[in-house]
Design a protein around this motif. Structure first.
Motif, PDB file in Angstrom:
ATOM      1  N   MET A 188       0.833  -1.207   0.000  1.00  0.00           N
ATOM      2  CA  MET A 188       0.000   0.000   0.000  1.00  0.00           C
ATOM      3  C   MET A 188       0.867   1.256   0.000  1.00  0.00           C
ATOM      4  O   MET A 188       0.512   2.238  -0.639  1.00  0.00           O
ATOM      5  N   ASN A 189       1.990   1.233   0.703  1.00  0.00           N
ATOM      6  CA  ASN A 189       2.867   2.395   0.783  1.00  0.00           C
ATOM      7  C   ASN A 189       3.557   2.676  -0.548  1.00  0.00           C
ATOM      8  O   ASN A 189       3.905   3.808  -0.843  1.00  0.00           O
ATOM      9  N   ARG A 190       3.763   1.631  -1.371  1.00  0.00           N
ATOM     10  CA  ARG A 190       4.374   1.803  -2.686  1.00  0.00           C
ATOM     11  C   ARG A 190       3.418   2.464  -3.679  1.00  0.00           C
ATOM     12  O   ARG A 190       3.832   3.083  -4.620  1.00  0.00           O
ATOM     13  N   ASN A 191       2.122   2.242  -3.464  1.00  0.00           N
ATOM     14  CA  ASN A 191       1.113   2.771  -4.407  1.00  0.00           C
ATOM     15  C   ASN A 191       0.781   4.194  -4.165  1.00  0.00           C
ATOM     16  O   ASN A 191       0.823   4.939  -3.463  1.00  0.00           O
TER      17      ASN A 191
END
Length: 191
Positions: A188-191
């Protein structure tokens, strides 16, 4: 020695649930009511079963978990996840049906095996929720829960399938939740 290990696992349980309760009241965690209802009911039955089968101090952690899980269920009704998917209701129905099978069997090995299946079914609503909202669960709580159940195995006075399968399953399942949450948070943090 079993008594000291049992006490240590109870302290881990208290620490893990304290983290979870604080996170609920700070609105950082939104427990899924169905998961905690299933787990609270299940841990109560397992604690009774372990006590009858002479688990000794190794069963204490299950008793603490039962009380905490029931309290979390009650908190979830007010502070928990509001959306309920069809899968959540299916899990509750299937868990209840398996409890019915459980009550029909007198063989302790079968009942503990069914309990392990019920626990995994109870985990599914939280996994579904956590897939979309991984930051709304407490990794530390599940990590400490994994550790406490593995530790509880060493506190058992009698290590048998009946006394040991449930804490082993919960240790593995809670460890899985930790890995799942960490992976989903990173995704989620990459998106």
């Amino acid at each position: 020695m079993n008594t000291w290990i049992g006490i240590a696992s109870v302290f881990l349980a208290i620490a893990s649930y304290s983290i979870y309760f604080r996170a609920i009241f700070r609105k950082k965690v939104t427990p899924h009511a169905i998961t905690w209802l299933i787990w609270g009911t299940l841990n109560t039955f397992i604690f009774i079963q372990q006590s009858i089968n002479e688990a000794g101090p190794g069963a204490w952690v299950t008793g603490v978990a039962a009380a905490a899980n029931i309290f979390i269920f009650l908190l979830a009704l007010r502070y928990g996840e509001r959306s309920m998917a069809v899968l959540d209701w299916v899990c509750l129905t299937v868990a209840a049906a398996i409890v019915g099978l459980w009550l029909l069997h007198s063989d302790a090995t079968i009942t503990v095996s069914l309990a392990c299946v019920i626990f995994i079914i109870g985990l599914l609503p939280t996994l579904r929720k956590s897939y979309y909202k991984p930051h709304e669960e407490a990794v530390a709580t599940f990590g400490l829960n994994s550790l406490k159940f593995f530790l509880a195995l060493f506190a058992l006075q009698s290590l048998t399938v009946v006394t040991g399968l449930y804490p082993l399953t919960l240790g593995i399942a809670n460890g899985f939740i930790v890995i799942f949450l960490i992976v989903r948070r990173r995704q989620m943090n990459r998106n």
